[in-house]
Design an enzyme around this catalytic site. Structure first.
Site, short mmCIF file in Angstrom:
data_model
loop_
_atom_site.label_atom_id
_atom_site.label_comp_id
_atom_site.label_asym_id
_atom_site.label_seq_id
_atom_site.Cartn_x
_atom_site.Cartn_y
_atom_site.Cartn_z
N SER A 86 98.74 56.21 -25.10
CA SER A 86 97.48 56.42 -24.22
C SER A 86 97.36 55.34 -23.22
O SER A 86 98.30 55.23 -22.26
CB SER A 86 96.13 56.55 -25.08
OG SER A 86 95.02 57.13 -24.34
N ASP A 92 98.03 67.75 -23.20
CA ASP A 92 97.42 66.61 -24.01
C ASP A 92 95.95 66.61 -24.01
O ASP A 92 95.15 67.15 -22.85
CB ASP A 92 97.53 65.44 -22.69
CG ASP A 92 97.33 64.08 -23.39
OD1 ASP A 92 96.00 63.79 -23.13
OD2 ASP A 92 98.10 63.38 -23.91
N HIS A 115 97.40 64.02 -28.58
CA HIS A 115 97.23 62.85 -27.86
C HIS A 115 97.64 61.62 -28.88
O HIS A 115 97.01 61.40 -29.81
CB HIS A 115 95.78 62.59 -27.44
CG HIS A 115 95.68 61.54 -26.35
ND1 HIS A 115 96.15 61.46 -25.34
CD2 HIS A 115 95.14 60.20 -26.62
CE1 HIS A 115 95.97 60.34 -24.51
NE2 HIS A 115 95.36 59.65 -25.46
#
Length: 425
Positions: free
Chosen positions: A177, A273, A340
């Site tokens: 991330s 995502d 994610h």
């Protein structure tokens, strides 16, 4: 009985779910290390506390190999959001757990992590709010906020070099991330700090955030990234290969920065995502009536119209990722999942039913790419074609941008504390 706040509860639930996963995979808990001398260099978290990381030493053939993984956790783009982070693990090392579970790419067994299990494996904790790019000398006397991410980065890497990384034969910079964005932005500079003979590559997991309009037609994410770069003074610490030809805030987007990176780079990302769908495509500001709420919680709740818009987002994502070209030094695993971060959890990294492309699981694709055994450059077919996905399903209480896994029964907390699987901060 004392009650936890929602924020504290959600942070603990994320730890609990990771811990439960570790119960199944026998993962390791690694103690925290605070960087000594960092404060003297001004290398501090938002609240002024020292930066930290967790290191599990390598062994055997991996004793001179290093995998440096950067924690994720979004960003803060204004004083209000940074103050909110200041008293959490994302803004203060005082709030970080003392023991952290290592699994997935950080796993320590041959079965769970065959290519990197015996390397020196590091997880850098994230507490600056700007993917380790900020550097503002002045400290606001009222808020006491410190914007020193770039100094933290240098202090941590220098500490690791002193602990043996300067002798590295192989090294990987990875992250998830916001940490995945860090692994892109700092990829070449990481390479430059290691010996000339070291084999260095970078891996970005769920860090390829794209610059697109939201469902209302507004440039929400570009404005957001602009505010981050300006508040944290990030411009001077973004790759010069990008800032020399573009406005600094655009260089916070991988699609403009990554093509100029010289170090080999692997992009692991879901084309749908879940963070980007929730916060870039359909943020709350663009959906005040909540028409996207159910869809963002579970992709199977999406209407035909919403799915069409998400398919268009996928095409925008693929157009952005194709800027990287097809060089053998570039790796790519782009699946069609609503997910994610797929490298940190054992279930998605390397499990019996982990996601696959071309019959290849993520761990093998990345391992083969790093060791030059086989290039990997695969893009999945559109949703819902991939039956190997581990699609995220969020609870109604999950707020946009919150990366927690949702609430779980309090019984789990009692069980884990009783088993001494974690140490309270």
């Amino acid at each position: 009985m004392m009650r936890m706040s929602d924020t504290t509860l959600q942070q603990w639930m994320k730890v609990l779910i990771c811990a439960l996963s570790c119960l199944k995979t026998e993962c390791l808990y690694v103690g925290i290390t605070y960087v000594s001398g960092a404060r003297a260099k001004g290398a501090v978290c938002l609240d002024g506390s020292p930066p930290a990381y967790h290191l599990d030493r390598g062994s055997g053939a991996g004793i001179n190999n290093w995998l440096v993984h950067v924690e994720g956790g979004g960003w803060c783009n204004n004083i209000t959001s940074c103050l909110s982070r200041k008293n959490s693990r994302l803004g203060s090392s005082k709030k970080m757990v003392k023991l952290l579970a290592f699994s997935g790419i950080l796993g320590n067994t041959r079965a769970s992590n065959p290519d990197f299990y015996n390397w020196n494996r590091v997880k850098i904790r994230y507490c600056d709010g700007a993917s380790f790019t900020g550097d503002v000398q002045a400290i606001n006397p009222v808020t006491k906020l410190h914007f020193r991410g770039a100094r933290i980065w240098r202090a941590v890497i220098e500490d690791l070099l002193a602990k043996g990384m300067r002798r590295a034969k192989n090294a990987i910079l990875s992250g998830c991330s916001a940490g995945g964005l860090t692994s892109i932005l700092h990829c070449d500079s990481f390479r430059a700090l290691l010996p000339m003979g070291t084999k260095v590559k970078c891996l970005s997991d769920a860090g390829y955030f794209i610059n697109v309009k939201d469902v209302s037609g507004a440039q929400h994410i570009e404005q957001y990234f602009t505010q981050i770069v300006e508040l944290h003074g990030s411009a001077k610490n973004l790759p010069a290969s990008c800032t020399s030809i573009m406005k600094p805030h655009l260089c916070f987007f991988p699609q403009y920065t990554a093509p100029q990176i010289h170090t080999p780079l692997f992009i692991l990302n879901a084309a749908y995502d879940s963070w980007q769908i929730k916060n870039i495509l359909a943020p709350v500001a663009a959906d005040p009536h909540g028409y996207w709420s159910d869809c963002k919680l579970d992709i199977n709740n999406c209407s035909p119209t919403q799915l069409r818009i998400m398919q268009e987002f996928r095409l925008d994502f693929l157009a952005a990722i194709k800027r990287l070209g097809r060089s053998p030094s570039r790796g790519m695993f782009i699946n069609s999942c609503y997910a994610h971060c797929q490298s940190e959890m054992q279930e998605t990294w390397l499990g019996y039913d982990s996601p696959m492309l071309n019959k290849t699981k993520i761990a093998k694709a990345i391992g083969d790419w790093f060791y030059d055994q086989s290039p990997f450059h695969m893009i999945d077919c559109p949703f819902p074609c991939d039956s190997t996905c581990h699609d995220r399903v969020f609870g109604p209480q999950d707020q946009p941008g919150n990366e927690s896994q949702g609430r779980q029964p309090w019984l789990l907390l009692v069980m884990l504390l009783a088993m001494n699987l974690m140490v309270l901060p």
